[in-house]
Design a protein around this motif. Structure first.
Motif, PDB file in Angstrom:
ATOM      1  N   GLY A 107      28.070  48.673  -0.797  1.00 34.72           N
ATOM      2  CA  GLY A 107      27.019  49.631  -0.315  1.00 34.72           C
ATOM      3  C   GLY A 107      26.755  50.458  -0.753  1.00 34.72           C
ATOM      4  O   GLY A 107      28.256  51.334  -1.404  1.00 34.72           O
ATOM      5  N   PRO A 108      26.278  51.670  -0.454  1.00 31.26           N
ATOM      6  CA  PRO A 108      26.542  53.409  -1.406  1.00 31.26           C
ATOM      7  C   PRO A 108      27.522  52.907  -0.955  1.00 31.26           C
ATOM      8  O   PRO A 108      29.115  53.339   0.029  1.00 31.26           O
ATOM      9  CB  PRO A 108      25.057  53.777  -0.836  1.00 31.26           C
ATOM     10  N   VAL A 109      28.228  54.558  -2.432  1.00 29.52           N
ATOM     11  CA  VAL A 109      29.443  54.775  -2.024  1.00 29.52           C
ATOM     12  C   VAL A 109      29.636  56.765  -2.468  1.00 29.52           C
ATOM     13  O   VAL A 109      28.938  56.659  -3.352  1.00 29.52           O
ATOM     14  CB  VAL A 109      31.106  54.722  -2.879  1.00 29.52           C
ATOM     15  N   ILE A 132      23.698  50.606 -12.203  1.00 25.38           N
ATOM     16  CA  ILE A 132      24.522  51.987 -11.228  1.00 25.38           C
ATOM     17  C   ILE A 132      23.318  53.310 -11.531  1.00 25.38           C
ATOM     18  O   ILE A 132      23.020  53.589 -12.142  1.00 25.38           O
ATOM     19  CB  ILE A 132      25.784  52.653 -11.548  1.00 25.38           C
ATOM     20  N   THR A 133      23.361  53.559 -10.332  1.00 26.03           N
ATOM     21  CA  THR A 133      21.665  54.376  -9.779  1.00 26.03           C
ATOM     22  C   THR A 133      22.426  55.522  -8.457  1.00 26.03           C
ATOM     23  O   THR A 133      23.406  54.689  -7.636  1.00 26.03           O
ATOM     24  CB  THR A 133      20.793  53.798  -8.774  1.00 26.03           C
ATOM     25  N   GLU A 180      23.709  68.074  -0.187  1.00 25.00           N
ATOM     26  CA  GLU A 180      24.874  68.363  -0.986  1.00 25.00           C
ATOM     27  C   GLU A 180      25.435  66.447  -1.430  1.00 25.00           C
ATOM     28  O   GLU A 180      26.112  67.051  -2.711  1.00 25.00           O
ATOM     29  CB  GLU A 180      25.730  69.425  -0.849  1.00 25.00           C
ATOM     30  N   LYS A 181      25.527  66.282  -0.462  1.00 23.96           N
ATOM     31  CA  LYS A 181      26.136  65.282  -0.967  1.00 23.96           C
ATOM     32  C   LYS A 181      24.948  63.624  -1.957  1.00 23.96           C
ATOM     33  O   LYS A 181      24.358  63.390  -1.836  1.00 23.96           O
ATOM     34  CB  LYS A 181      26.075  64.052   0.112  1.00 23.96           C
ATOM     35  N   TRP A 182      26.174  62.892  -3.095  1.00 27.63           N
ATOM     36  CA  TRP A 182      25.254  62.026  -3.833  1.00 27.63           C
ATOM     37  C   TRP A 182      26.067  61.026  -3.348  1.00 27.63           C
ATOM     38  O   TRP A 182      27.663  60.723  -3.344  1.00 27.63           O
ATOM     39  CB  TRP A 182      25.606  62.316  -5.198  1.00 27.63           C
ATOM     40  N   VAL A 183      25.008  59.727  -3.696  1.00 21.38           N
ATOM     41  CA  VAL A 183      26.517  58.626  -3.393  1.00 21.38           C
ATOM     42  C   VAL A 183      25.752  58.148  -4.901  1.00 21.38           C
ATOM     43  O   VAL A 183      24.730  57.469  -5.486  1.00 21.38           O
ATOM     44  CB  VAL A 183      25.454  57.449  -2.204  1.00 21.38           C
ATOM     45  N   TRP A 184      26.619  56.583  -5.162  1.00 25.04           N
ATOM     46  CA  TRP A 184      26.407  55.358  -6.050  1.00 25.04           C
ATOM     47  C   TRP A 184      25.812  54.128  -5.531  1.00 25.04           C
ATOM     48  O   TRP A 184      26.665  54.000  -4.520  1.00 25.04           O
ATOM     49  CB  TRP A 184      27.733  55.342  -7.675  1.00 25.04           C
ATOM     50  N   LEU A 194      24.410  49.774  -6.706  1.00 27.00           N
ATOM     51  CA  LEU A 194      24.396  48.874  -7.840  1.00 27.00           C
ATOM     52  C   LEU A 194      22.766  49.231  -7.292  1.00 27.00           C
ATOM     53  O   LEU A 194      22.035  49.404  -6.219  1.00 27.00           O
ATOM     54  CB  LEU A 194      24.576  47.290  -6.823  1.00 27.00           C
ATOM     55  N   GLU A 195      21.776  49.323  -8.689  1.00 25.28           N
ATOM     56  CA  GLU A 195      20.399  48.590  -8.598  1.00 25.28           C
ATOM     57  C   GLU A 195      19.872  48.361  -7.877  1.00 25.28           C
ATOM     58  O   GLU A 195      18.618  49.014  -7.147  1.00 25.28           O
ATOM     59  CB  GLU A 195      20.198  48.923  -9.704  1.00 25.28           C
ATOM     60  N   GLU A 196      20.090  47.685  -8.001  1.00 24.71           N
ATOM     61  CA  GLU A 196      19.326  46.433  -7.510  1.00 24.71           C
ATOM     62  C   GLU A 196      18.846  46.357  -5.642  1.00 24.71           C
ATOM     63  O   GLU A 196      18.166  46.419  -4.664  1.00 24.71           O
ATOM     64  CB  GLU A 196      19.110  45.018  -6.750  1.00 24.71           C
ATOM     65  N   ALA A 197      19.800  47.591  -5.095  1.00 22.27           N
ATOM     66  CA  ALA A 197      19.951  47.836  -3.674  1.00 22.27           C
ATOM     67  C   ALA A 197      18.789  48.264  -3.773  1.00 22.27           C
ATOM     68  O   ALA A 197      18.930  49.308  -1.867  1.00 22.27           O
ATOM     69  CB  ALA A 197      21.347  48.356  -2.827  1.00 22.27           C
ATOM     70  N   PHE A 198      18.547  49.315  -4.224  1.00 27.01           N
ATOM     71  CA  PHE A 198      17.314  50.762  -4.231  1.00 27.01           C
ATOM     72  C   PHE A 198      16.145  50.532  -3.423  1.00 27.01           C
ATOM     73  O   PHE A 198      16.057  49.256  -3.975  1.00 27.01           O
ATOM     74  CB  PHE A 198      17.686  51.682  -4.970  1.00 27.01           C
TER      75      PHE A 198
END
Length: 362
Positions: free
Chosen positions: A314-316, A344-345, A352-356, A358-362
């Motif tokens: 999941g997102p990190v 990666i998206t 303020e927080k950004w997470v990365w 896997l593209e298909e998870a969004f």
């Protein structure tokens, strides 16, 4: 010291006539008259050589290579040989027969005459009385290849057997984009005219591009017109498997069969020495670029694998990802390249927080 400009002593009419002769700006109201000639009236001539088959007289030759290849040393070694009439190698790798010494005009923009050029010429055994250069003007500008009038008069005074331009891009003139053929072609035409008029060889030193290409002949910096205009193109380089081995390899020859590769060494103790015939090829000299490309591809694959693993659940947080990447020895630049190429998206969470993820998870 100010550079003495011989053009200052010409009348306006003389300047216009000389420039027109060189193919520069046309005189006002001048109508070009084409001259038609039958090839039956043209007498065949043998190609005259400064160093057969590498450097023809009355033509342009390009010597290119990376900064670490020792291009300037090669250029100075050739200039030294011309100045004292000996030292150019034959196709068997041995010194060729002595010849009549000649004058050399060496234009340099990257090395000092007193602290670099003169000491190197001395170490090579040059007759420095036969080697000339041109000082920059009071404003620091070098003589320009676009200023064919001045170059023509300088050549008329020195009567050089060889003109070396080191490096080529430093002498193109203000406003000339070396990547645009329509801008470089007139400069090259005038330089070819200069070589033909004074029956001398013109050797232009050029850097290689940073981006590897499929063929060695396209590696030189700037427009392909440089390579097209040159009758001979020489590549100076280092064996990536053994930095002690260097070679001068001919990659284009329009006037004779390709010559053998000529080896040379460059050490702090002995300086520059020719080393006879070399087994190195243009592929060998450019293999270092392929090695770097392979290393970059490997690093990119490793970064993609790293991202796939760390984002599998999941997102990190992007800051955490970068921290873990540093621990794994992955450069941030490589990490971002992997992010854009490996699905990666990024998504902003809150203010303020950004997470990365896997593209298909969004």
């Amino acid at each position: 010291m100010d550079r003495l400009s011989v053009v200052d002593f010409l009348s306006k009419q003389e300047k216009e006539e000389l420039l027109a002769e060189a193919g520069g700006e046309k005189k006002k109201h001048r109508t070009r008259q084409a001259t038609i000639v039958s090839l039956a009236d043209v007498e065949p001539e043998e190609v005259p050589w400064l160093w057969e088959p590498y450097i023809p007289l009355s033509k342009l030759t390009i010597l290119e290579g990376d900064p670490a290849a020792g291009k300037t040393f090669v250029g100075l070694a050739i200039a030294s040989a011309i100045s004292n009439g000996r030292g150019l190698l034959a196709q068997d790798g041995r010194p060729g027969p002595p010849f009549v010494p000649g004058n050399v005009l060496y234009l340099t923009a990257e090395d000092g005459l007193a602290d670099t050029i003169r000491p190197r010429l001395d170490s090579l055994g040059a007759d420095v009385k036969r080697v000339f250069s041109v000082l920059p003007a009071a404003d620091g500008e070098n003589v320009s290849l676009a200023d064919v009038v001045e170059l023509d008069l300088i050549a008329a005074q020195i009567k050089p057997r060889l003109i070396v331009i080191d490096p080529l891009q430093a002498y193109l003139g203000a406003g000339i984009d070396m990547h645009r053929a329509n801008e470089t072609r007139p400069v090259l035409s005038r330089l070819a005219w200069l070589a033909e008029k004074h029956k001398c060889a013109v050797l232009c030193l050029r850097h290689l591009t940073k981006a590897p290409t499929g063929r060695a002949i396209y590696r030189g910096m700037g427009s392909i017109d440089f390579t097209a205009a040159a009758r001979s193109v020489l590549l100076a380089g280092v064996d990536p498997a053994d930095e002690g081995r260097r070679a001068l390899v001919q990659i284009k020859s329009s006037l004779a069969p390709i010559g053998v590769a000529i080896g040379y060494t460059l050490t702090q103790k002995e300086g520059f020495l020719w080393a006879g015939v070399s087994s190195l090829t243009k592929g060998d000299l450019l293999a270092g670029d392929r090695i770097l490309v392979d290393e970059e591809k490997t690093a990119l694959r490793e970064a993609c694998d790293f991202l796939q693993d760390i984002l599998a659940d999941g997102p990190v947080d992007s800051k955490q990802i970068k921290k873990e990447a540093r621990k794994a020895g992955i450069a941030e630049k490589t990490l971002h390249r992997a992010k854009s190429q490996c699905g990666i998206t990024a998504k902003k969470i809150g203010h303020e927080k950004w997470v990365w993820q896997l593209e298909e998870a969004f």
